[in-house]
Design a protein around this motif. Sequence first.
Motif, PDB file in Angstrom:
ATOM      1  N   ASP A  95       0.826  -1.214   0.000  1.00  0.00           N
ATOM      2  CA  ASP A  95       0.000   0.000   0.000  1.00  0.00           C
ATOM      3  C   ASP A  95       0.856   1.260   0.000  1.00  0.00           C
ATOM      4  O   ASP A  95       0.480   2.273  -0.583  1.00  0.00           O
ATOM      5  CB  ASP A  95      -0.924   0.007   1.219  1.00  0.00           C
ATOM      6  CG  ASP A  95      -2.031  -1.037   1.100  1.00  0.00           C
ATOM      7  OD1 ASP A  95      -2.618  -1.139   0.018  1.00  0.00           O
ATOM      8  OD2 ASP A  95      -2.274  -1.745   2.089  1.00  0.00           O
ATOM      9  N   LEU A  96       2.000   1.193   0.657  1.00  0.00           N
ATOM     10  CA  LEU A  96       2.861   2.370   0.737  1.00  0.00           C
ATOM     11  C   LEU A  96       3.565   2.669  -0.590  1.00  0.00           C
ATOM     12  O   LEU A  96       3.688   3.830  -0.977  1.00  0.00           O
ATOM     13  CB  LEU A  96       3.912   2.173   1.834  1.00  0.00           C
ATOM     14  CG  LEU A  96       3.396   2.130   3.278  1.00  0.00           C
ATOM     15  CD1 LEU A  96       4.529   1.772   4.221  1.00  0.00           C
ATOM     16  CD2 LEU A  96       2.779   3.468   3.667  1.00  0.00           C
ATOM     17  N   PHE A  97       4.013   1.620  -1.265  1.00  0.00           N
ATOM     18  CA  PHE A  97       4.868   1.828  -2.437  1.00  0.00           C
ATOM     19  C   PHE A  97       4.381   1.145  -3.714  1.00  0.00           C
ATOM     20  O   PHE A  97       5.001   1.290  -4.756  1.00  0.00           O
ATOM     21  CB  PHE A  97       6.286   1.314  -2.131  1.00  0.00           C
ATOM     22  CG  PHE A  97       6.849   1.842  -0.847  1.00  0.00           C
ATOM     23  CD1 PHE A  97       7.200   3.178  -0.724  1.00  0.00           C
ATOM     24  CD2 PHE A  97       7.018   1.015   0.264  1.00  0.00           C
ATOM     25  CE1 PHE A  97       7.722   3.684   0.465  1.00  0.00           C
ATOM     26  CE2 PHE A  97       7.532   1.502   1.455  1.00  0.00           C
ATOM     27  CZ  PHE A  97       7.885   2.844   1.554  1.00  0.00           C
ATOM     28  N   GLY A  98       3.265   0.410  -3.626  1.00  0.00           N
ATOM     29  CA  GLY A  98       2.850  -0.381  -4.774  1.00  0.00           C
ATOM     30  C   GLY A  98       2.152   0.389  -5.875  1.00  0.00           C
ATOM     31  O   GLY A  98       2.444   0.203  -7.054  1.00  0.00           O
ATOM     32  N   ASP A  99       1.218   1.246  -5.530  1.00  0.00           N
ATOM     33  CA  ASP A  99       0.430   1.959  -6.539  1.00  0.00           C
ATOM     34  C   ASP A  99       0.372   3.428  -6.147  1.00  0.00           C
ATOM     35  O   ASP A  99      -0.456   3.839  -5.335  1.00  0.00           O
ATOM     36  CB  ASP A  99      -0.983   1.363  -6.620  1.00  0.00           C
ATOM     37  CG  ASP A  99      -1.798   1.937  -7.772  1.00  0.00           C
ATOM     38  OD1 ASP A  99      -1.515   3.071  -8.197  1.00  0.00           O
ATOM     39  OD2 ASP A  99      -2.725   1.245  -8.245  1.00  0.00           O
ATOM     40  N   ALA A 100       1.258   4.225  -6.727  1.00  0.00           N
ATOM     41  CA  ALA A 100       1.364   5.635  -6.345  1.00  0.00           C
ATOM     42  C   ALA A 100       0.086   6.412  -6.668  1.00  0.00           C
ATOM     43  O   ALA A 100      -0.323   7.291  -5.904  1.00  0.00           O
ATOM     44  CB  ALA A 100       2.556   6.283  -7.046  1.00  0.00           C
ATOM     45  N   ASP A 101      -0.542   6.099  -7.790  1.00  0.00           N
ATOM     46  CA  ASP A 101      -1.778   6.802  -8.160  1.00  0.00           C
ATOM     47  C   ASP A 101      -2.877   6.547  -7.137  1.00  0.00           C
ATOM     48  O   ASP A 101      -3.563   7.476  -6.700  1.00  0.00           O
ATOM     49  CB  ASP A 101      -2.255   6.350  -9.548  1.00  0.00           C
ATOM     50  CG  ASP A 101      -1.334   6.816 -10.662  1.00  0.00           C
ATOM     51  OD1 ASP A 101      -0.559   7.770 -10.441  1.00  0.00           O
ATOM     52  OD2 ASP A 101      -1.381   6.224 -11.753  1.00  0.00           O
ATOM     53  N   ALA A 102      -3.042   5.277  -6.768  1.00  0.00           N
ATOM     54  CA  ALA A 102      -4.075   4.925  -5.788  1.00  0.00           C
ATOM     55  C   ALA A 102      -3.785   5.571  -4.435  1.00  0.00           C
ATOM     56  O   ALA A 102      -4.698   6.049  -3.751  1.00  0.00           O
ATOM     57  CB  ALA A 102      -4.161   3.408  -5.639  1.00  0.00           C
TER      58      ALA A 102
END
Length: 219
Positions: free
Chosen positions: A188-195
């Motif tokens: 959650d911290l680094f996986g999907d910057a847009d989300a």
Amino acid sequence: MAIRLDRDQVVSTALELLNDVGLEGLTLRRIGKELDVQAPALYWHFKNKQDLLDAMATEILRRMTVRQEAEGGFAKATWQETLADSHRALRRELLSYRDGAKVYSGTRFVGTSYAVPMERYLASLVEAGFTLRAAARAFYTAYCFTIGYVIEEQSAADDPERGMKGIDVAERAERLAEFPLAAAAGADLFGDADAGFEAGLAAIIAGVEATRERSGEAR
């Protein structure tokens, strides 16, 4: 025949060079070389690097404003959309430059051109029922979140030029195996910057909404 430089030409060249060398590699000497002039010639327009960065940040904002106006302007159907869309536009603009958020952060805009989008933005919130104080605070909260988010987003990305590898979520989880919650949070911290950005922006808008309701300013 000597080239006659102007501030706009230097700033445009600096922004182009920024994508090649990053903020650390951007020097007046390097810009002078790109323009085929000696670095002292640039001091006629900029007394130091910070002076140049201020002008670069102002130009980034100007370009964002032109694009935003081409896409329909500042005011949207609701204040929530106005707040969200304006900061999505800022994030997109900053991400279009290497180290864009670092260049933008802490600078002082030059001239008064930056007041044009600010005036229109604040007016749209005041017309939606905000007091000027509430509008300014809502803007500044979203603004600081966006700048900080993009600084971290760009810092965590791959940068082969500087030999920096982006954050590998799987490797991080393996390394933090003894700390299962911290390990699992990596996605959650680094996986999907847009989300992540949209989630943070939504939380800010919800907070602004709740604060206005408690203060009796909402209508």
